[in-house]
Design an enzyme around this catalytic site. Structure first.
Site, short mmCIF file in Angstrom:
data_model
loop_
_atom_site.label_atom_id
_atom_site.label_comp_id
_atom_site.label_asym_id
_atom_site.label_seq_id
_atom_site.Cartn_x
_atom_site.Cartn_y
_atom_site.Cartn_z
N CYS A 221 -10.55 -3.43 -4.03
CA CYS A 221 -9.53 -4.40 -4.47
C CYS A 221 -10.17 -5.68 -4.99
O CYS A 221 -9.65 -6.30 -5.92
CB CYS A 221 -8.57 -4.70 -3.33
N CYS B 91 -10.18 -5.20 0.51
CA CYS B 91 -11.29 -4.25 0.56
C CYS B 91 -12.16 -4.42 -0.69
O CYS B 91 -11.78 -5.10 -1.66
CB CYS B 91 -10.77 -2.82 0.69
N GLU C 187 -3.16 -4.71 -3.02
CA GLU C 187 -3.65 -5.59 -4.09
C GLU C 187 -3.79 -4.81 -5.40
O GLU C 187 -3.47 -5.32 -6.48
CB GLU C 187 -5.01 -6.19 -3.72
N ASN D 237 0.83 -1.21 0.00
CA ASN D 237 0.00 0.00 0.00
C ASN D 237 0.86 1.26 0.00
O ASN D 237 1.90 1.34 0.65
CB ASN D 237 -1.00 0.00 1.16
N ILE D 238 0.38 2.22 -0.78
CA ILE D 238 1.07 3.49 -0.98
C ILE D 238 0.09 4.60 -0.62
O ILE D 238 -0.90 4.82 -1.34
CB ILE D 238 1.51 3.67 -2.46
N GLU D 239 0.35 5.26 0.50
CA GLU D 239 -0.57 6.31 0.96
C GLU D 239 -0.14 7.68 0.43
O GLU D 239 0.87 7.82 -0.27
CB GLU D 239 -0.66 6.26 2.48
N CYS E 124 -4.18 0.63 -2.39
CA CYS E 124 -4.06 -0.62 -1.63
C CYS E 124 -3.01 -1.53 -2.26
O CYS E 124 -2.72 -1.45 -3.46
CB CYS E 124 -5.39 -1.35 -1.61
N1 THU Z 1 -5.32 -1.55 2.58
C1 THU Z 1 -4.79 -2.36 1.61
O1 THU Z 1 -3.65 -2.15 1.16
N2 THU Z 1 -5.54 -3.39 1.16
C2 THU Z 1 -6.78 -3.69 1.62
O2 THU Z 1 -7.43 -4.58 1.06
C3 THU Z 1 -7.34 -2.99 2.75
C4 THU Z 1 -6.64 -1.74 3.14
C5 THU Z 1 -4.53 -0.41 3.05
C6 THU Z 1 -5.08 0.93 2.64
C7 THU Z 1 -4.50 1.84 3.71
O3 THU Z 1 -3.19 2.23 3.28
C8 THU Z 1 -4.34 0.95 4.92
O4 THU Z 1 -4.49 -0.39 4.46
C9 THU Z 1 -5.37 1.21 6.00
O5 THU Z 1 -6.64 1.15 5.50
#
Ligand code: THU
Length: 134
Positions: free
Chosen positions: A90, A87, A55, A42-44, A53
């Site tokens: 994804c 999620c 995936e 995940n890259i915020e 996310c």
């Molecule tokens: N996140 C994912 O990378 N994949 C998911 O299926 C659920 C959530 C990440 C997004 C965010 O960076 C962090 O988890 C918290 O929600």
């Protein structure tokens, strides 16, 4: 590539997570029919809603390199106490690649004590996908 190796690849990918806001590093690893593995994390973003996310990053990497099917298995790892499930967005992104190749990948939702194995079709029943537009 065993399931354990796929899980290890997802865990390894999570080490490159950029998640300074949530502090919730997620890793994903996709396994294809030819044995290849593509990972993502995940890259915020300072604009919180723009987070990508793990995936989605993995699917984007794979498709950018030409993948259009053959998705057999996906491992997802997170830092929580329960197995992490993809999620909703994804699930839809995974479904696009899966449906292109006519597969129903096994999703390995990894937790500290348990790996929950679910088919993508169980996580996203009655999915809308490329076939829906035909
Ligand atoms: N996140 C994912 O990378 N994949 C998911 O299926 C659920 C959530 C990440 C997004 C965010 O960076 C962090 O988890 C918290 O929600």
């Amino acid at each position: 590539m065993t399931d354990q190796e796929l899980i290890d690849a997802a865990r390894q990918a999570a080490q490159h997570s950029y998640s300074p806001y949530s502090k919730f590093p997620v890793g994903a690893a996709l396994r294809f029919a030819d044995g290849s593995i593509v990972t993502g994390t995940n890259i915020e973003n300072a604009s919180y809603g723009l987070a990508l996310c793990a995936e989605t990053v993995a699917v984007s990497k794979a498709m950018a390199d030409g993948a259009r099917g053959g998705l057999e298995a996906v491992a997802v790892t997170g830092p929580g106490t329960d197995p992490i499930t993809p999620c909703g967005r994804c699930r839809q992104v995974l479904n696009e690649l899966a449906q292109l190749g006519g597969t129903d990948p096994e999703i390995l939702c990894v937790g500290p004590d348990e790996v929950r194995r679910l088919r993508l079709s169980d996580l996203l029943p009655h999915a809308f996908g490329p076939a829906s537009l035909a």
